[in-house]
Motif scaffolding. Sequence first.
Motif, PDB file in Angstrom:
ATOM      1  N   THR A   1     -27.890  -0.610 -31.175  1.00  0.00           N
ATOM      2  CA  THR A   1     -26.658  -0.430 -30.762  1.00  0.00           C
ATOM      3  C   THR A   1     -26.042  -1.892 -30.608  1.00  0.00           C
ATOM      4  OG1 THR A   1     -27.009   1.716 -29.660  1.00  0.00           O
ATOM      5  CG2 THR A   1     -25.233   0.590 -28.867  1.00  0.00           C
ATOM      6  N   ASN A   2     -26.773  -2.762 -30.032  1.00  0.00           N
ATOM      7  CA  ASN A   2     -26.087  -4.095 -29.710  1.00  0.00           C
ATOM      8  C   ASN A   2     -26.012  -4.731 -31.180  1.00  0.00           C
ATOM      9  OD1 ASN A   2     -25.927  -3.855 -26.961  1.00  0.00           O
ATOM     10  ND2 ASN A   2     -27.831  -4.591 -26.740  1.00  0.00           N
ATOM     11  N   MET A   3     -26.938  -4.593 -32.066  1.00  0.00           N
ATOM     12  CA  MET A   3     -26.633  -5.174 -33.325  1.00  0.00           C
ATOM     13  C   MET A   3     -25.511  -4.665 -34.194  1.00  0.00           C
ATOM     14  SD  MET A   3     -29.043  -7.367 -34.000  1.00  0.00           S
ATOM     15  CE  MET A   3     -28.792  -7.479 -35.652  1.00  0.00           C
ATOM     16  N   VAL A   4     -25.458  -3.176 -34.176  1.00  0.00           N
ATOM     17  CA  VAL A   4     -24.131  -2.650 -34.776  1.00  0.00           C
ATOM     18  C   VAL A   4     -22.960  -3.229 -34.456  1.00  0.00           C
ATOM     19  CG1 VAL A   4     -22.884  -0.501 -35.192  1.00  0.00           C
ATOM     20  CG2 VAL A   4     -25.430  -0.660 -35.435  1.00  0.00           C
ATOM     21  N   HIS A   5     -22.825  -3.390 -32.890  1.00  0.00           N
ATOM     22  CA  HIS A   5     -21.579  -3.828 -32.078  1.00  0.00           C
ATOM     23  C   HIS A   5     -21.575  -5.457 -32.027  1.00  0.00           C
ATOM     24  CE1 HIS A   5     -20.087   0.290 -31.210  1.00  0.00           C
ATOM     25  NE2 HIS A   5     -21.233   0.448 -30.786  1.00  0.00           N
ATOM     26  N   LYS A   6     -22.330  -5.861 -32.568  1.00  0.00           N
ATOM     27  CA  LYS A   6     -22.510  -7.516 -32.669  1.00  0.00           C
ATOM     28  C   LYS A   6     -22.539  -8.120 -31.295  1.00  0.00           C
ATOM     29  CE  LYS A   6     -20.751  -7.579 -37.449  1.00  0.00           C
ATOM     30  NZ  LYS A   6     -19.639  -8.051 -38.272  1.00  0.00           N
ATOM     31  N   LYS A   7     -23.265  -7.468 -30.304  1.00  0.00           N
ATOM     32  CA  LYS A   7     -23.403  -7.999 -29.083  1.00  0.00           C
ATOM     33  C   LYS A   7     -24.319  -9.119 -28.988  1.00  0.00           C
ATOM     34  CE  LYS A   7     -21.548  -3.651 -26.474  1.00  0.00           C
ATOM     35  NZ  LYS A   7     -21.672  -2.867 -25.385  1.00  0.00           N
ATOM     36  N   LYS A   8     -23.810 -10.572 -29.411  1.00  0.00           N
ATOM     37  CA  LYS A   8     -24.654 -11.459 -29.169  1.00  0.00           C
ATOM     38  C   LYS A   8     -24.410 -12.396 -28.027  1.00  0.00           C
ATOM     39  CE  LYS A   8     -24.419 -11.261 -34.179  1.00  0.00           C
ATOM     40  NZ  LYS A   8     -24.260 -12.117 -35.692  1.00  0.00           N
ATOM     41  N   ASN A   9     -25.610 -13.222 -27.671  1.00  0.00           N
ATOM     42  CA  ASN A   9     -25.316 -14.197 -26.690  1.00  0.00           C
ATOM     43  C   ASN A   9     -25.929 -15.501 -27.575  1.00  0.00           C
ATOM     44  OD1 ASN A   9     -24.914 -12.436 -24.659  1.00  0.00           O
ATOM     45  ND2 ASN A   9     -26.996 -11.895 -24.460  1.00  0.00           N
ATOM     46  N   LYS A  10     -25.161 -16.615 -27.306  1.00  0.00           N
ATOM     47  CA  LYS A  10     -25.359 -17.997 -27.610  1.00  0.00           C
ATOM     48  C   LYS A  10     -26.160 -18.703 -26.408  1.00  0.00           C
ATOM     49  CE  LYS A  10     -22.033 -18.266 -31.326  1.00  0.00           C
ATOM     50  NZ  LYS A  10     -20.735 -19.090 -31.878  1.00  0.00           N
ATOM     51  N   VAL A  11     -27.084 -19.372 -26.803  1.00  0.00           N
ATOM     52  CA  VAL A  11     -27.858 -20.110 -25.783  1.00  0.00           C
ATOM     53  C   VAL A  11     -27.956 -21.351 -26.276  1.00  0.00           C
ATOM     54  CG1 VAL A  11     -29.906 -20.235 -24.623  1.00  0.00           C
ATOM     55  CG2 VAL A  11     -29.097 -18.159 -25.046  1.00  0.00           C
ATOM     56  N   THR A  12     -27.945 -22.369 -25.495  1.00  0.00           N
ATOM     57  CA  THR A  12     -28.069 -23.879 -25.642  1.00  0.00           C
ATOM     58  C   THR A  12     -29.579 -24.087 -25.076  1.00  0.00           C
ATOM     59  OG1 THR A  12     -25.955 -24.527 -25.953  1.00  0.00           O
ATOM     60  CG2 THR A  12     -27.421 -26.208 -25.587  1.00  0.00           C
ATOM     61  N   ILE A  13     -30.603 -24.773 -26.092  1.00  0.00           N
ATOM     62  CA  ILE A  13     -31.672 -25.279 -25.607  1.00  0.00           C
ATOM     63  C   ILE A  13     -31.578 -26.927 -25.298  1.00  0.00           C
ATOM     64  CG2 ILE A  13     -34.231 -25.023 -25.535  1.00  0.00           C
ATOM     65  CD1 ILE A  13     -32.889 -22.352 -25.590  1.00  0.00           C
ATOM     66  N   PRO A  14     -31.785 -27.392 -24.163  1.00  0.00           N
ATOM     67  CA  PRO A  14     -31.392 -28.883 -23.999  1.00  0.00           C
ATOM     68  C   PRO A  14     -32.881 -29.424 -24.920  1.00  0.00           C
ATOM     69  CG  PRO A  14     -31.281 -28.022 -21.938  1.00  0.00           C
ATOM     70  CD  PRO A  14     -31.662 -26.867 -22.872  1.00  0.00           C
ATOM     71  N   ALA A  15     -32.722 -30.775 -25.286  1.00  0.00           N
ATOM     72  CA  ALA A  15     -33.693 -31.510 -26.042  1.00  0.00           C
ATOM     73  C   ALA A  15     -35.031 -31.433 -25.060  1.00  0.00           C
ATOM     74  CB  ALA A  15     -33.205 -32.958 -26.439  1.00  0.00           C
ATOM     75  N   ASN A  16     -36.048 -31.592 -25.788  1.00  0.00           N
ATOM     76  CA  ASN A  16     -37.356 -31.628 -25.197  1.00  0.00           C
ATOM     77  C   ASN A  16     -37.553 -30.946 -23.793  1.00  0.00           C
ATOM     78  OD1 ASN A  16     -38.634 -33.682 -27.232  1.00  0.00           O
ATOM     79  ND2 ASN A  16     -36.778 -34.822 -26.267  1.00  0.00           N
ATOM     80  N   SER A  17     -37.022 -29.770 -23.835  1.00  0.00           N
ATOM     81  CA  SER A  17     -37.198 -28.794 -22.574  1.00  0.00           C
ATOM     82  C   SER A  17     -37.201 -27.479 -22.983  1.00  0.00           C
ATOM     83  CB  SER A  17     -35.750 -28.988 -21.704  1.00  0.00           C
ATOM     84  OG  SER A  17     -34.761 -28.547 -22.391  1.00  0.00           O
ATOM     85  N   SER A  18     -37.418 -26.558 -22.028  1.00  0.00           N
ATOM     86  CA  SER A  18     -37.602 -25.137 -22.056  1.00  0.00           C
ATOM     87  C   SER A  18     -36.657 -24.412 -21.380  1.00  0.00           C
ATOM     88  CB  SER A  18     -39.037 -24.911 -21.610  1.00  0.00           C
ATOM     89  OG  SER A  18     -40.203 -25.369 -22.303  1.00  0.00           O
ATOM     90  N   LYS A  19     -36.376 -23.068 -21.745  1.00  0.00           N
ATOM     91  CA  LYS A  19     -35.467 -22.148 -21.099  1.00  0.00           C
ATOM     92  C   LYS A  19     -35.983 -20.962 -21.170  1.00  0.00           C
ATOM     93  CE  LYS A  19     -31.048 -22.857 -21.025  1.00  0.00           C
ATOM     94  NZ  LYS A  19     -29.440 -23.152 -21.088  1.00  0.00           N
ATOM     95  N   VAL A  20     -35.781 -20.081 -19.976  1.00  0.00           N
ATOM     96  CA  VAL A  20     -36.343 -18.759 -19.954  1.00  0.00           C
ATOM     97  C   VAL A  20     -35.151 -17.899 -20.426  1.00  0.00           C
ATOM     98  CG1 VAL A  20     -36.992 -16.838 -18.524  1.00  0.00           C
ATOM     99  CG2 VAL A  20     -37.842 -18.992 -17.872  1.00  0.00           C
ATOM    100  N   LEU A  21     -35.221 -17.103 -21.450  1.00  0.00           N
ATOM    101  CA  LEU A  21     -34.385 -16.407 -22.219  1.00  0.00           C
ATOM    102  C   LEU A  21     -34.102 -14.899 -21.360  1.00  0.00           C
ATOM    103  CD1 LEU A  21     -34.431 -16.648 -25.895  1.00  0.00           C
ATOM    104  CD2 LEU A  21     -33.096 -17.908 -24.473  1.00  0.00           C
ATOM    105  N   SER A  22     -35.246 -14.335 -20.650  1.00  0.00           N
ATOM    106  CA  SER A  22     -34.955 -13.016 -20.316  1.00  0.00           C
ATOM    107  C   SER A  22     -36.356 -12.778 -19.365  1.00  0.00           C
ATOM    108  CB  SER A  22     -34.868 -11.983 -21.265  1.00  0.00           C
ATOM    109  OG  SER A  22     -35.754 -11.826 -22.328  1.00  0.00           O
ATOM    110  N   PHE A  23     -36.305 -12.061 -18.827  1.00  0.00           N
ATOM    111  CA  PHE A  23     -37.528 -11.625 -17.869  1.00  0.00           C
ATOM    112  C   PHE A  23     -37.317 -10.060 -17.413  1.00  0.00           C
ATOM    113  CE2 PHE A  23     -35.034 -13.145 -14.516  1.00  0.00           C
ATOM    114  CZ  PHE A  23     -35.183 -12.120 -13.262  1.00  0.00           C
ATOM    115  N   GLN A  24     -38.355  -9.598 -17.478  1.00  0.00           N
ATOM    116  CA  GLN A  24     -38.578  -8.055 -17.114  1.00  0.00           C
ATOM    117  C   GLN A  24     -39.545  -7.896 -15.683  1.00  0.00           C
ATOM    118  OE1 GLN A  24     -38.617  -5.799 -20.921  1.00  0.00           O
ATOM    119  NE2 GLN A  24     -37.749  -4.403 -19.771  1.00  0.00           N
ATOM    120  N   LYS A  25     -39.265  -7.082 -14.786  1.00  0.00           N
ATOM    121  CA  LYS A  25     -40.091  -6.953 -13.679  1.00  0.00           C
ATOM    122  C   LYS A  25     -41.035  -5.382 -13.844  1.00  0.00           C
ATOM    123  CE  LYS A  25     -37.697  -9.486 -10.077  1.00  0.00           C
ATOM    124  NZ  LYS A  25     -37.487  -9.413  -8.721  1.00  0.00           N
ATOM    125  N   PHE A  26     -42.143  -5.567 -13.973  1.00  0.00           N
ATOM    126  CA  PHE A  26     -42.942  -4.159 -13.852  1.00  0.00           C
ATOM    127  C   PHE A  26     -43.852  -4.074 -12.694  1.00  0.00           C
ATOM    128  CE2 PHE A  26     -44.901  -6.879 -16.518  1.00  0.00           C
ATOM    129  CZ  PHE A  26     -45.917  -6.461 -17.077  1.00  0.00           C
TER     130      PHE A  26
END
Length: 263
Positions: free
Chosen positions: A114-139
């Motif tokens: 559904t998100n692909m069809v409706h083009k619901k995209k997120n742009k994320v910038t990853i700084p140089a030589n670093s890491s970023k958490v894109l998403s997480f789920q608790k279970f």
Amino acid sequence: MKTFFICLGLCFLSIQGVAQELATSIFKADQLILSNYPESIEYPGVILSQKWQEKNAVRLVYHHKNTSLSELQVQIVIKNNDNQDTEITTVSGDGGPSEDEVFTGHIATKRFVTNMVHKKKNKVTIPANSSKVLSFQKFKPNHTVTGIVRLEKKHENNLQIDLKIVDPKYPEMSAFTNITNYEQPFSFAVFDETLRQKQVTYNCSENIQSIVIGSEPFLEDDVRNIELKGNYGLFYEIDLEMVNPTDSPRRVNLFFTPSAGNV
């Protein structure tokens, strides 16, 4: 001509142009990364680590059950090993947490497409030589989560995709444990085929005709020696042509049934 878009037991009867755009211009060029070996998670750690350099787009699919005694998190982490910032685009769909593992896969796939069809995209910038958490789920214990994330970049940056299981009480310690070192090794699979196309003609004068999804040939990861029986995570595009040789209109019903249990 009707076009069906199928993945993980879900069917989308789409306008032909929409389905063809997803198939030919998007999914066909992706790389599939699957984390489900094994499905059960007993302790925190890094369960997937894959370099992302050549392919411009990858689709990460994970499906795991918490069999520990405490709440855990699934985290998707992107590491930028270049000396300059980089931008990626993401489209995602998640399911769970739930004790119904079939339900989580169904919901995640529905949300993703559904998100692909409706083009619901997120742009994320990853700084140089670093890491970023894109998403997480608790279970919680005995609960299952499913995630489908499409990651796209414009250039051949030196990136890395990590999938981590984190204990919220001790998040800093979770990254030090690599589950692949334990007696019950965890692995993942990488496949270059992410879309399979079929052309089918149905003669309305016939009573029954079957279209098999998830059958051989199965996807294979020769590097890790994994054969994906059932082809879970693989998308199917089916162009179905219905021919009516009679003089009167015919009604055609479409049914889905699992051939090997729940899907």
